[in-house]
Each structure stands twice: as structure tokens, then as C-alpha cells.
Design a protein around this motif. Structure first.
Motif, PDB file in Angstrom:
ATOM      1  N   ASP A 154       0.963  -1.088  -0.057  1.00  0.00           N
ATOM      2  CA  ASP A 154      -0.001  -0.065  -0.019  1.00  0.00           C
ATOM      3  C   ASP A 154       0.880   1.236   0.111  1.00  0.00           C
ATOM      4  N   LYS A 155       0.214   2.493  -0.239  1.00  0.00           N
ATOM      5  CA  LYS A 155       1.019   3.519  -0.176  1.00  0.00           C
ATOM      6  C   LYS A 155       1.873   3.917   0.956  1.00  0.00           C
ATOM      7  N   ASN A 156       1.447   3.472   2.272  1.00  0.00           N
ATOM      8  CA  ASN A 156       2.139   3.923   3.366  1.00  0.00           C
ATOM      9  C   ASN A 156       3.523   3.133   3.377  1.00  0.00           C
ATOM     10  N   PHE A 157       3.361   1.598   2.976  1.00  0.00           N
ATOM     11  CA  PHE A 157       4.708   0.978   2.788  1.00  0.00           C
ATOM     12  C   PHE A 157       5.473   1.384   1.728  1.00  0.00           C
ATOM     13  N   ARG A 158       4.865   1.841   0.711  1.00  0.00           N
ATOM     14  CA  ARG A 158       5.891   2.176  -0.545  1.00  0.00           C
ATOM     15  C   ARG A 158       6.802   3.490   0.007  1.00  0.00           C
ATOM     16  N   ASP A 159       6.110   4.125   0.727  1.00  0.00           N
ATOM     17  CA  ASP A 159       6.428   5.539   1.172  1.00  0.00           C
ATOM     18  C   ASP A 159       7.622   5.390   2.264  1.00  0.00           C
ATOM     19  N   LYS A 160       7.444   4.268   3.098  1.00  0.00           N
ATOM     20  CA  LYS A 160       8.404   3.773   4.091  1.00  0.00           C
ATOM     21  C   LYS A 160       9.540   3.239   3.301  1.00  0.00           C
ATOM     22  N   CYS A 161       9.488   2.582   2.177  1.00  0.00           N
ATOM     23  CA  CYS A 161      10.552   1.887   1.553  1.00  0.00           C
ATOM     24  C   CYS A 161      11.218   2.883   0.831  1.00  0.00           C
ATOM     25  N   LYS A 162      10.573   4.046   0.138  1.00  0.00           N
ATOM     26  CA  LYS A 162      11.332   5.017  -0.497  1.00  0.00           C
ATOM     27  C   LYS A 162      12.039   5.727   0.511  1.00  0.00           C
ATOM     28  N   SER A 163      11.696   6.149   1.510  1.00  0.00           N
ATOM     29  CA  SER A 163      12.190   7.010   2.680  1.00  0.00           C
ATOM     30  C   SER A 163      13.601   6.169   3.144  1.00  0.00           C
ATOM     31  N   ALA A 164      13.377   4.733   3.303  1.00  0.00           N
ATOM     32  CA  ALA A 164      14.520   3.769   3.807  1.00  0.00           C
ATOM     33  C   ALA A 164      15.664   3.928   2.695  1.00  0.00           C
ATOM     34  N   PHE A 165      15.190   3.823   1.734  1.00  0.00           N
ATOM     35  CA  PHE A 165      16.332   3.796   0.551  1.00  0.00           C
ATOM     36  C   PHE A 165      16.903   5.087  -0.008  1.00  0.00           C
ATOM     37  N   PHE A 166      15.909   6.107  -0.246  1.00  0.00           N
ATOM     38  CA  PHE A 166      16.389   7.220  -0.829  1.00  0.00           C
ATOM     39  C   PHE A 166      16.748   8.728  -0.116  1.00  0.00           C
ATOM     40  N   GLU A 167      16.151   8.312   1.206  1.00  0.00           N
ATOM     41  CA  GLU A 167      16.563   9.411   2.266  1.00  0.00           C
ATOM     42  C   GLU A 167      17.489   9.068   3.228  1.00  0.00           C
ATOM     43  N   GLU A 168      17.172   7.933   4.000  1.00  0.00           N
ATOM     44  CA  GLU A 168      17.874   7.528   5.051  1.00  0.00           C
ATOM     45  C   GLU A 168      19.425   6.820   4.670  1.00  0.00           C
ATOM     46  N   ARG A 169      19.262   6.340   3.577  1.00  0.00           N
ATOM     47  CA  ARG A 169      20.552   5.446   3.004  1.00  0.00           C
ATOM     48  C   ARG A 169      20.892   6.428   1.639  1.00  0.00           C
ATOM     49  N   LYS A 170      20.882   7.557   1.451  1.00  0.00           N
ATOM     50  CA  LYS A 170      21.203   8.369   0.488  1.00  0.00           C
ATOM     51  C   LYS A 170      22.792   8.390   0.131  1.00  0.00           C
ATOM     52  N   ASP A 171      23.564   8.011   1.037  1.00  0.00           N
ATOM     53  CA  ASP A 171      24.868   7.715   0.879  1.00  0.00           C
ATOM     54  C   ASP A 171      25.454   6.581   0.442  1.00  0.00           C
ATOM     55  N   ARG A 172      24.591   5.450   0.182  1.00  0.00           N
ATOM     56  CA  ARG A 172      24.625   4.216  -0.019  1.00  0.00           C
ATOM     57  C   ARG A 172      24.505   4.135  -1.790  1.00  0.00           C
ATOM     58  N   ALA A 173      25.388   3.274  -2.342  1.00  0.00           N
ATOM     59  CA  ALA A 173      25.094   3.019  -3.943  1.00  0.00           C
ATOM     60  C   ALA A 173      23.809   2.083  -3.975  1.00  0.00           C
ATOM     61  N   LEU A 174      23.202   2.182  -5.133  1.00  0.00           N
ATOM     62  CA  LEU A 174      22.009   1.637  -5.386  1.00  0.00           C
ATOM     63  C   LEU A 174      21.814   1.024  -6.790  1.00  0.00           C
ATOM     64  N   LEU A 175      21.440   0.043  -7.354  1.00  0.00           N
ATOM     65  CA  LEU A 175      21.273  -0.495  -8.697  1.00  0.00           C
ATOM     66  C   LEU A 175      19.579  -0.844  -8.780  1.00  0.00           C
ATOM     67  N   LEU A 176      18.947  -0.054  -9.429  1.00  0.00           N
ATOM     68  CA  LEU A 176      17.539  -0.162  -9.325  1.00  0.00           C
ATOM     69  C   LEU A 176      16.986  -0.475 -10.691  1.00  0.00           C
ATOM     70  N   ALA A 177      16.359  -1.798 -10.963  1.00  0.00           N
ATOM     71  CA  ALA A 177      15.660  -2.056 -12.122  1.00  0.00           C
ATOM     72  C   ALA A 177      14.263  -1.762 -12.017  1.00  0.00           C
ATOM     73  N   SER A 178      13.638  -1.010 -12.954  1.00  0.00           N
ATOM     74  CA  SER A 178      12.476  -0.586 -12.850  1.00  0.00           C
ATOM     75  C   SER A 178      11.835  -0.322 -13.795  1.00  0.00           C
ATOM     76  N   HIS A 179      10.258  -0.064 -14.176  1.00  0.00           N
ATOM     77  CA  HIS A 179       9.699   0.391 -15.368  1.00  0.00           C
ATOM     78  C   HIS A 179       9.040   1.725 -14.896  1.00  0.00           C
ATOM     79  N   SER A 180       9.224   2.193 -13.750  1.00  0.00           N
ATOM     80  CA  SER A 180       8.872   3.480 -13.226  1.00  0.00           C
ATOM     81  C   SER A 180       9.917   4.534 -13.301  1.00  0.00           C
ATOM     82  N   LEU A 181       9.791   5.159 -14.789  1.00  0.00           N
ATOM     83  CA  LEU A 181      10.493   6.187 -15.076  1.00  0.00           C
ATOM     84  C   LEU A 181      10.499   7.266 -14.217  1.00  0.00           C
ATOM     85  N   THR A 182       9.495   7.506 -13.616  1.00  0.00           N
ATOM     86  CA  THR A 182       9.196   8.888 -12.527  1.00  0.00           C
ATOM     87  C   THR A 182      10.390   8.390 -11.438  1.00  0.00           C
ATOM     88  N   ILE A 183      10.537   7.350 -10.985  1.00  0.00           N
ATOM     89  CA  ILE A 183      11.208   6.898  -9.826  1.00  0.00           C
ATOM     90  C   ILE A 183      12.761   7.041 -10.402  1.00  0.00           C
TER      91      ILE A 183
END
Length: 215
Positions: A154-183
């Protein structure tokens, strides 16, 4: 840094060899956020499994100079007959993390409640994804591999995941396979486009998206 050098990957299907990747070369640098773009069947999940060490390349080599998560979205690492708690205990033992800390984090992040006492083979795909996210985030990796599942739940969990990866761990590397061009556009600083087994790295994410949309 993670170095991929001349990576080839073939699978034997019946009497025929299917080539998925043909000489893939690219690096993942510290703090890189790399979007992995390609049509269905282009080899995105295969490449992520190779980078994560779940599979081995047919030829070429991958040199890992920073710690790397298992691929989020790949649930083959779960023991289906074990409960969510038991899988957490297993991961804690492998990575030498106190189980009490692991358990508390998994309970809070997954919000699965009593379902954590159920065998994982009884979980829905969404429940498995929640557990996979929690177990990966409970271990501090230098590079995280994500295969599309950032949009699960759901939206709350998606927001939690985004915060965990893109904000709290913004100093980490990431390889993201996605069809979401917005992300990809919002969070990535580089992008790889996979086509016909060949990977092309773009320093300009907008250019990569334009190429992808033209495939």
C-alpha cells in the motif's frame, strides 16, 4: 566500487543455448544511484542476480569492492518451510547481527504481526517482499540491489521503502531495475539501458529514458 567486466550469460534451454547478456561492462561507484532500464526479457533481473552473486556469469568477471545486498525482489533465499522469524534468525546468524535487534526491526518495518510466525511458503508475494525489504535493511550494506519491488504494498509501505532507500541511505550505492520512469528520473544519477543483451551506460538519466522510450 563494483566492476562488471565483459559479462556474458547464457542459459541452456532444451538443446538450445539462449544468450541473455553479451559483454556487459559498467561500474557501480560509491553513492551511485543507477537506474537499470530495458523491456521485459531484456535481462535486467539476470544482471541484478549476477551482481548480487546469486548466479555466476558464463564468462567475464564481477569484482566487488564494497558490500552488496542480495537482490530485493528475488525470494529464492527464503526457506519456505521456516517462519518469517526463523528466516530473520538465519540472516542474523550469517551476518553476525544480534537476533533481538533483527527481530525488533523486522516486526516494526514489515507490519506483518502474527504472520511472522507462519511459514514463508504461505506468504503472498507482497508479504514476501515486505520481509525481504526488512531483512535487507536490517543489515547495513554499501550497495543495494532492487528489482522492481519498490512499488509493492500500500501507499504507506511504499513511502516507507522510498524513505529507507532514498533518504535514510542516500549515501549508499543503488542499482534499481524499474519500469517506473518517475522513480528513475527522481532518484537516479546514472542509468543503464539493456537492449539485445548489450548494456549502454548514460551519465544523463534523461537521455537514457529517451532511448528506453524509443525501444
Amino acid at each position: 566500487m563494483i566492476e562488471c567486466r565483459n559479462i556474458h550469460k547464457e542459459y541452456r534451454i532444451g538443446h538450445v543455448n539462449k544468450t541473455v547478456l553479451k559483454g556487459v561492462d559498467f561500474d557501480i561507484n560509491p553513492r551511485d544511484r543507477i537506474g537499470l532500464l530495458g523491456r521485459n526479457g531484456a535481462g535486467k533481473s539476470t544482471l541484478i542476480r549476477l551482481v548480487g552473486g546469486v548466479e555466476m556469469p558464463t564468462s567475464g568477471k564481477i569484482v566487488r569492492k564494497m558490500s552488496c545486498s542480495w537482490p530485493l525482489g528475488f525470494t529464492g533465499g527464503f526457506q519456505g518451510s521456516l517462519t518469517g522469524y526463523d528466516n530473520a534468525r538465519f540472516i542474523a546468524r550469517i551476518y553476525d547481527k544480534p537476533y533481538s535487534e533483527m527481530r525488533a526491526f523486522v516486526e516494526d518495518f514489515t507490519e506483518l504481526g502474527s504472520n511472522l510466525r507462519m511459514p514463508v511458503k504461505q506468504y503472498s508475494s507482497g508479504m514476501r517482499a515486505r520481509l525481504a525489504f526488512a531483512l535487507s535493511l536490517a543489515i547495513e550494506f554499501e550497495c543495494y540491489l532492487i528489482d522492481e519491488v519498490i512499488m509493492v504494498g500500500d501507499k504507506n509501505f511504499r513511502d516507507k521503502c522510498k524513505s529507507a532507500f532514498f533518504e535514510e541511505r542516500k549515501d549508499r550505492a543503488l542499482l534499481l531495475a524499474s519500469h517506473s520512469l518517475t522513480i528513475v528520473k527522481q532518484y537516479c544519477n546514472r542509468a543503464v539501458v539493456l537492449r539485445d543483451g548489450v548494456a549502454t551506460m548514460y551519465e544523463d538519466v534523461a537521455e537514457a529514458i529517451s532511448v528506453y522510450e524509443g525501444l
